[in-house]
Design a protein around this motif. Sequence first.
Motif, short mmCIF file in Angstrom:
data_model
loop_
_atom_site.label_atom_id
_atom_site.label_comp_id
_atom_site.label_asym_id
_atom_site.label_seq_id
_atom_site.Cartn_x
_atom_site.Cartn_y
_atom_site.Cartn_z
N THR A 155 0.83 -1.20 0.00
CA THR A 155 0.00 0.00 0.00
C THR A 155 0.87 1.26 0.00
O THR A 155 2.10 1.20 0.04
CB THR A 155 -0.92 0.02 1.22
OG1 THR A 155 -0.14 0.26 2.40
CG2 THR A 155 -1.66 -1.30 1.39
N TRP A 277 -7.24 7.58 -0.96
CA TRP A 277 -7.47 6.17 -0.67
C TRP A 277 -8.84 5.98 -0.03
O TRP A 277 -9.42 6.90 0.57
CB TRP A 277 -6.38 5.61 0.23
CG TRP A 277 -6.36 6.14 1.64
CD1 TRP A 277 -6.97 5.62 2.76
CD2 TRP A 277 -5.68 7.32 2.09
NE1 TRP A 277 -6.71 6.39 3.85
CE2 TRP A 277 -5.92 7.44 3.48
CE3 TRP A 277 -4.90 8.30 1.47
CZ2 TRP A 277 -5.41 8.49 4.25
CZ3 TRP A 277 -4.39 9.34 2.22
CH2 TRP A 277 -4.64 9.42 3.59
N GLY A 279 -11.57 2.46 1.46
CA GLY A 279 -11.70 1.03 1.64
C GLY A 279 -12.73 0.68 2.68
O GLY A 279 -13.38 1.56 3.27
N TYR A 294 -8.36 0.75 -2.07
CA TYR A 294 -7.69 1.25 -3.26
C TYR A 294 -6.89 2.50 -2.88
O TYR A 294 -7.39 3.39 -2.17
CB TYR A 294 -8.70 1.61 -4.35
CG TYR A 294 -8.02 2.13 -5.62
CD1 TYR A 294 -7.41 1.24 -6.51
CD2 TYR A 294 -7.97 3.49 -5.89
CE1 TYR A 294 -6.77 1.71 -7.65
CE2 TYR A 294 -7.33 3.96 -7.04
CZ TYR A 294 -6.74 3.07 -7.91
OH TYR A 294 -6.09 3.53 -9.04
N TYR A 295 -5.64 2.56 -3.34
CA TYR A 295 -4.74 3.68 -3.06
C TYR A 295 -4.29 4.30 -4.38
O TYR A 295 -3.92 3.58 -5.31
CB TYR A 295 -3.50 3.21 -2.29
CG TYR A 295 -3.78 2.55 -0.97
CD1 TYR A 295 -3.68 3.25 0.23
CD2 TYR A 295 -4.15 1.20 -0.91
CE1 TYR A 295 -3.93 2.64 1.45
CE2 TYR A 295 -4.40 0.58 0.31
CZ TYR A 295 -4.29 1.31 1.48
OH TYR A 295 -4.54 0.71 2.68
N ASP A 296 -4.31 5.64 -4.45
CA ASP A 296 -3.92 6.34 -5.66
C ASP A 296 -2.89 7.42 -5.31
O ASP A 296 -3.12 8.25 -4.43
CB ASP A 296 -5.13 6.98 -6.32
CG ASP A 296 -4.77 7.72 -7.61
OD1 ASP A 296 -4.66 7.06 -8.64
OD2 ASP A 296 -4.59 8.96 -7.56
N GLY A 309 -1.44 3.31 -8.92
CA GLY A 309 -2.70 2.88 -8.32
C GLY A 309 -2.56 1.46 -7.79
O GLY A 309 -2.00 0.59 -8.47
N ALA A 311 -4.82 -1.68 -5.97
CA ALA A 311 -6.06 -2.29 -5.47
C ALA A 311 -5.67 -3.57 -4.72
O ALA A 311 -4.88 -4.37 -5.22
CB ALA A 311 -6.99 -2.63 -6.62
N ASP A 330 -3.31 -8.49 -4.87
CA ASP A 330 -3.21 -7.06 -5.14
C ASP A 330 -2.81 -6.81 -6.58
O ASP A 330 -2.15 -7.65 -7.23
CB ASP A 330 -2.21 -6.40 -4.18
CG ASP A 330 -0.86 -7.10 -4.19
OD1 ASP A 330 -0.02 -6.76 -5.04
OD2 ASP A 330 -0.64 -7.99 -3.33
N TYR A 331 -3.20 -5.65 -7.08
CA TYR A 331 -2.91 -5.25 -8.46
C TYR A 331 -2.38 -3.83 -8.45
O TYR A 331 -2.99 -2.92 -7.87
CB TYR A 331 -4.17 -5.35 -9.31
CG TYR A 331 -4.02 -4.78 -10.70
CD1 TYR A 331 -3.37 -5.49 -11.71
CD2 TYR A 331 -4.54 -3.52 -11.01
CE1 TYR A 331 -3.24 -4.97 -12.98
CE2 TYR A 331 -4.42 -3.00 -12.28
CZ TYR A 331 -3.76 -3.71 -13.27
OH TYR A 331 -3.62 -3.19 -14.52
N THR A 332 -1.22 -3.60 -9.07
CA THR A 332 -0.59 -2.28 -9.11
C THR A 332 -0.41 -1.84 -10.56
O THR A 332 0.04 -2.63 -11.40
CB THR A 332 0.78 -2.30 -8.41
OG1 THR A 332 0.62 -2.72 -7.06
CG2 THR A 332 1.41 -0.91 -8.43
#
Length: 363
Positions: A155, A277, A279, A294-296, A309, A311, A330-332
Amino acid sequence: MHEKGGAVPALRVSTLTRSLAALALAGLASGAAHAQSTVTLYGSLDGGLRNLVNGTKTGGAALTMASNGVYNSNRWGIEGKEDLGGGYYARFVLEAGFVLSTGANNNTNNQIFQRTSTVGIGGPFGQIDVGHQYTLQHFVVKDFEPFDFHYLSITESTAVSGGTTGRDDNDINYRGIFGPWVVRGEYAPGGVPGSVAHGSTLGGGLNYHTKTIKLGAGYTHKSNPLTATSSQYFANDQYTAGGAVTLGPVDVMAGYSLDLQDTPASARSMTRNQYLWGGLRYQATPFFNVTAAYYDDKNKTGGVDGRKGVAIIGIDYLLSKRTELYADIDYTHFTGVYVTNATLNLSGHQKQTGISFGMNHWF
């Protein structure tokens, strides 16, 4: 009548002895009531496996042992507290990190207590801690950080909390609890002769707590040195706000942080980092919970943009009060200059998918 200089009666001796013993015990009890102290050894051990697709420059998957703690940082610490009487107390914390797979210190400088080393005093006025410790932003954000600072290597929580790995050196940190309000203050002198501002940190924050709502906001100003030996410095301002709402077994939270940092005069520009962010946590049973967030991170430096980004969905199952199993997927996604930023993206690929699982035990 007894003759002068004669023996004292046995009854009087026995009574006197009992009285002295009672006075001694009363004195000890009184002293203990005002000088009770506790020292606690605690720690966390986290180990598992992590597989990251596109984790290498050639595009292959990188399978690693999560020996630095994917879910929770590996650490051990000593915490002490002494009752000074009248509602006042003294306290200290010494905390060190380690690598589970080798037993080595978890830092390149071979510092022992690189996580926390503080001494402080508390009472009706609040609590003041002095030393190397978490930043003010860390404490402000904790109320609305979806994973509660777990999965830090995935994160953006460490970047949001600022400082060196989320901590400041030479730091004086104040916390006062007044009903539902928590007042926070931070000052860290730079320690540079002839300059009060150079290398210093100054901040303030406020949190509001009820059973259903948590709100928080904070501001930090840093005077960062231009170089390690330079007498020049440049400003770094961070603004943070967010909140959380509890609806039965579900917590919904969101946050915003804006970090503005002047760059050296030659660049004639400013680095702008904007973090968003959100959640939720779902406590399905007393032993099982699910968290999704989700973090941006949007960066702009000298007119050049970069974005990251993340998720992530994580599950946590308690085997006991001190042992838990965890897993995440997780997906970056990197865009702009972040794709080639070797610090943020070692593989240089735009998209990465990770899977982690392991066990965490704390004592």
